[in-house]
Structure formats: C-alpha cells, structure tokens
Design a protein around this motif. Structure first.
Motif, PDB file in Angstrom:
ATOM      1  N   SER A   1       0.747  -5.972  -2.691  1.00  8.28           N
ATOM      2  CA  SER A   1       1.978  -5.785  -3.467  1.00  8.28           C
ATOM      3  C   SER A   1       2.761  -7.071  -3.303  1.00  8.28           C
ATOM      4  N   ALA A   2       3.718  -7.306  -4.172  1.00  9.89           N
ATOM      5  CA  ALA A   2       4.521  -8.522  -4.068  1.00  9.89           C
ATOM      6  C   ALA A   2       5.278  -8.564  -2.748  1.00  9.89           C
ATOM      7  N   SER A   3       5.894  -7.455  -2.367  1.00 10.95           N
ATOM      8  CA  SER A   3       6.675  -7.462  -1.125  1.00 10.95           C
ATOM      9  C   SER A   3       5.766  -7.605   0.096  1.00 10.95           C
ATOM     10  N   GLY A   4       4.588  -6.989   0.073  1.00 11.52           N
ATOM     11  CA  GLY A   4       3.651  -7.125   1.180  1.00 11.52           C
ATOM     12  C   GLY A   4       3.141  -8.552   1.324  1.00 11.52           C
ATOM     13  N   LEU A   5       2.797  -9.178   0.196  1.00 11.89           N
ATOM     14  CA  LEU A   5       2.330 -10.557   0.208  1.00 11.89           C
ATOM     15  C   LEU A   5       3.446 -11.491   0.672  1.00 11.89           C
ATOM     16  N   HIS A   6       4.654 -11.238   0.215  1.00  7.70           N
ATOM     17  CA  HIS A   6       5.803 -12.042   0.633  1.00  7.70           C
ATOM     18  C   HIS A   6       5.966 -11.981   2.148  1.00  7.70           C
TER      19      HIS A   6
ATOM     20  N   ARG B   1      -5.952  -8.739 -10.966  1.00  2.06           N
ATOM     21  CA  ARG B   1      -5.805  -7.556 -11.823  1.00  2.06           C
ATOM     22  C   ARG B   1      -4.668  -6.693 -11.317  1.00  2.06           C
ATOM     23  N   ARG B   2      -3.766  -6.314 -12.199  1.00  6.11           N
ATOM     24  CA  ARG B   2      -2.698  -5.386 -11.847  1.00  6.11           C
ATOM     25  C   ARG B   2      -3.281  -3.980 -11.849  1.00  6.11           C
ATOM     26  N   VAL B   3      -3.057  -3.244 -10.761  1.00  7.19           N
ATOM     27  CA  VAL B   3      -3.590  -1.893 -10.637  1.00  7.19           C
ATOM     28  C   VAL B   3      -2.478  -0.911 -10.965  1.00  7.19           C
ATOM     29  N   PRO B   4      -2.679  -0.083 -11.980  1.00  9.49           N
ATOM     30  CA  PRO B   4      -1.625   0.848 -12.386  1.00  9.49           C
ATOM     31  C   PRO B   4      -1.511   2.042 -11.436  1.00  9.49           C
ATOM     32  N   VAL B   5      -0.586   1.957 -10.515  1.00 11.13           N
ATOM     33  CA  VAL B   5      -0.282   3.059  -9.598  1.00 11.13           C
ATOM     34  C   VAL B   5       1.131   3.500  -9.924  1.00 11.13           C
ATOM     35  N   TYR B   6       1.345   4.803 -10.065  1.00 11.07           N
ATOM     36  CA  TYR B   6       2.664   5.296 -10.401  1.00 11.07           C
ATOM     37  C   TYR B   6       3.621   5.075  -9.245  1.00 11.07           C
ATOM     38  N   GLY B   7       4.872   4.887  -9.571  1.00 12.84           N
ATOM     39  CA  GLY B   7       5.875   4.631  -8.552  1.00 12.84           C
ATOM     40  C   GLY B   7       6.485   3.262  -8.767  1.00 12.84           C
ATOM     41  N   GLU B   8       7.223   2.833  -7.803  1.00 10.23           N
ATOM     42  CA  GLU B   8       7.961   1.587  -7.942  1.00 10.23           C
ATOM     43  C   GLU B   8       7.144   0.348  -7.609  1.00 10.23           C
ATOM     44  N   THR B   9       6.124   0.470  -6.778  1.00 11.11           N
ATOM     45  CA  THR B   9       5.372  -0.687  -6.315  1.00 11.11           C
ATOM     46  C   THR B   9       4.252  -1.036  -7.281  1.00 11.11           C
ATOM     47  N   ALA B  10       4.145  -2.311  -7.614  1.00  6.80           N
ATOM     48  CA  ALA B  10       3.017  -2.804  -8.407  1.00  6.80           C
ATOM     49  C   ALA B  10       1.995  -3.387  -7.440  1.00  6.80           C
ATOM     50  N   TYR B  11       0.721  -3.072  -7.647  1.00  2.55           N
ATOM     51  CA  TYR B  11      -0.346  -3.590  -6.810  1.00  2.55           C
ATOM     52  C   TYR B  11      -1.196  -4.549  -7.619  1.00  2.55           C
ATOM     53  N   PHE B  12      -1.743  -5.534  -6.925  1.00  3.09           N
ATOM     54  CA  PHE B  12      -2.605  -6.519  -7.555  1.00  3.09           C
ATOM     55  C   PHE B  12      -3.885  -6.618  -6.746  1.00  3.09           C
TER      56      PHE B  12
END
Length: 153
Positions: A50-55, A84-95
């Motif tokens: 996720s962006a925050s995890g990678l950060h 690839r962006r993985v579509p997971v519902y919720g606020e977090t975007a995963y790549f």
C-alpha cells in the motif's frame, strides 16, 4: 557521513540503475525520492504494497521520500503497467509488482494480500461488456478471517 560525502540516496541518484530505466519508461523524472522508491519496490521480487506501508518502509531505510510522492509514483507506475493496482474494497489501495494476471486472498484483520495459486479459479459465462466498453480483466478477491474469529457481518 563526512563533509563532501554523498548520502546513499544521492549516490543512487548519480548511478545508471534499472530503477532509473523504469522511471524513464514511466515518463517520470528520476528524482532522489522516485529512485529510492523504485529501487526499494522492485528489489524484493513480487510483493503487495500500500502507499502508506511502502512510505513507512522507505522512511525506516532513511530514504528521503514524501507520502505524496509515493502515492503519485505508484499511481503512475500502475497506469503504464509496471505494477498492478489490486481492487480491494475499503480505503486502502494495494499495488502488486507481479503484473501477470492472478487473483488474491485478502486477510482483513492483517490488512494484507496473498496470491491465489494460478489455475485454481475458473470463471465461466462472463457477460458481454456494455456497449462502448471493453472488458479489461476480472479480479477475484477472496476475503479471509482467522478460523476462530466470528464473521463481522
């Protein structure tokens, strides 16, 4: 670090690396932040971030990177197909750095993705896309919870 000595991130910016080539392919200027991000993201093989995890990972390594840069770089790398962006519902975007088509398990209480083994999901009778649209992919996300935990719904 002694006076006049380059930081590891400045030294990275001065080198011709695979990360520099990826950024050039993406049409992104190879700043110190973006080079640190690309070097870290692609050095570990296939992974989900996720962006925050990678950060957070980059900050722990001492990389000079802003959260805004992480979000914009991940979005751009996704747009051109390097991740690839993985579509997971919720606020977090995963790549996902593994861009071949595959599906995922999502472990909600751990906030992480696990790859589903290839060939274990078969999809039949897919409807035609509405007029004016093309079907690009079908992404299956299977949500998991620990076996002894009650279902939240």
């Amino acid at each position: 670090m002694q006076h006049g000595e380059l930081s590891p991130w400045d030294a990275l910016a001065a080198k011709d690396t695979p990360a520099r080539g990826l950024l050039a392919e993406a049409g992104l200027r190879p700043t110190r932040q973006r080079l640190a991000l690309a070097e870290h993201l692609f050095s570990a093989g296939g992974r989900h971030v996720s962006a925050s995890g990678l950060h957070g990972e980059l900050l722990r390594k001492g990389a000079p990177v802003s959260l805004c840069c992480v979000y914009s770089s991940l979005r751009r790398l996704s747009e051109i197909g390097l991740i690839r962006r993985v579509p997971v519902y919720g606020e977090t975007a995963y790549f996902d750095t593994e861009i071949s088509h595959h599906h995922h398990f999502y472990v909600a209480n751990e906030d992480r993705l696990i790859d589903v083994p290839n060939g274990t999901i078969r999809i039949h009778d897919v409807p035609a896309a509405p007029e004016g649209y093309d079907l690009v992919s079908i992404d299956v996300v299977l949500r998991l919870k620990p076996s002894r935990q009650p279902t939240p719904w």
